[in-house]
Motif scaffolding. Structure first.
Motif, mmCIF file in Angstrom:
data_model
loop_
_atom_site.group_PDB
_atom_site.id
_atom_site.type_symbol
_atom_site.label_atom_id
_atom_site.label_comp_id
_atom_site.label_asym_id
_atom_site.label_seq_id
_atom_site.Cartn_x
_atom_site.Cartn_y
_atom_site.Cartn_z
ATOM 1 N N PHE A 1 38.341 42.895 35.258
ATOM 2 C CA PHE A 1 37.788 42.308 36.475
ATOM 3 C C PHE A 1 38.876 41.909 37.470
ATOM 4 N N VAL A 2 39.989 41.415 36.977
ATOM 5 C CA VAL A 2 41.097 41.069 37.871
ATOM 6 C C VAL A 2 41.649 42.326 38.540
ATOM 7 N N ALA B 1 41.788 42.925 42.440
ATOM 8 C CA ALA B 1 43.061 43.213 43.105
ATOM 9 C C ALA B 1 42.910 44.379 44.067
ATOM 10 N N TYR B 2 42.193 45.403 43.624
ATOM 11 C CA TYR B 2 41.998 46.568 44.489
ATOM 12 C C TYR B 2 41.221 46.173 45.745
ATOM 13 N N LEU B 3 40.123 45.456 45.546
ATOM 14 C CA LEU B 3 39.290 45.071 46.681
ATOM 15 C C LEU B 3 40.027 44.119 47.628
ATOM 16 N N LEU B 4 40.803 43.198 47.079
ATOM 17 C CA LEU B 4 41.572 42.282 47.922
ATOM 18 C C LEU B 4 42.678 43.016 48.677
ATOM 19 N N TRP B 5 43.273 43.997 48.025
ATOM 20 C CA TRP B 5 44.331 44.783 48.673
ATOM 21 C C TRP B 5 43.778 45.487 49.913
ATOM 22 N N ALA C 1 37.566 48.774 29.854
ATOM 23 C CA ALA C 1 36.176 48.441 29.525
ATOM 24 C C ALA C 1 35.674 49.202 28.297
ATOM 25 N N VAL C 2 35.977 50.493 28.206
ATOM 26 C CA VAL C 2 35.483 51.277 27.061
ATOM 27 C C VAL C 2 36.031 50.736 25.742
#
Length: 161
Positions: free
Chosen positions: A146-147, A151-155, A83-84
């Protein structure tokens, strides 16, 4: 200790790099052989960027599953590395476009084109920093950020600790 290489990923990485180069290169499909080769390459190489996304997700899943894989540390790393730079380069190019448009206006010249004719309304600037980056080549960096978070949240939705 060096990390163990996965030869299949090295081969996929090379093929994906060649694919990205091919996608961004002017090519000709002159002659019968050229038509066949072009047709084959148009089937094989459009997935090159997706291959990089898949590899990134694979290696991210291993990091997520590690004991140090907290959301805060994961988010911080992705924010700092994706992001930065994304916002920095888009803001820099927007700033340079703005200065160039002011200089041209001072000379009585109206800018034309995407960069020199950029409309500096708040909505246009917001759009150039988010959905339609002024540095268009960075679209994948925004999407990868964003992906990666998804991925982290889905994991953790699938494998809660």
């Amino acid at each position: 200790m060096s990390a163990k290489r996965i030869i299949e990923f090295d081969v996929l990485r090379v093929l994906a790099m060649v694919g990205v180069i091919y996608i961004h290169s002017p090519y000709t499909d002159e002659g019968f052989g050229g038509v066949i080769i072009t047709y084959i390459l148009r089937i094989l190489f459009p997935g090159s960027v997706a291959a990089f996304f898949i590899m990134s997700g694979y290696f991210a899943a291993h990091r997520i599953n590690s004991p140090e894989g907290t959301f805060g540390s994961y988010f911080q790393e992705k924010f700092l590395t994706l992001a930065v730079p994304y916002f920095f380069w888009n803001a820099l190019v927007l700033g340079l476009c703005f200065v160039a448009s002011l200089l041209l206006a001072g000379l009585g010249i109206s800018g034309q084109g995407y960069y020199l004719g950029f409309d500096f309304t708040p909505f246009s600037v917001l759009r150039a920093m988010t959905t339609e980056p002024i540095v268009y080549q960075f679209w994948f960096v925004r999407d990868l950020f964003f992906v990666s978070l998804a991925a982290y949240l889905l994991w953790y939705r699938e494998y809660p600790s």
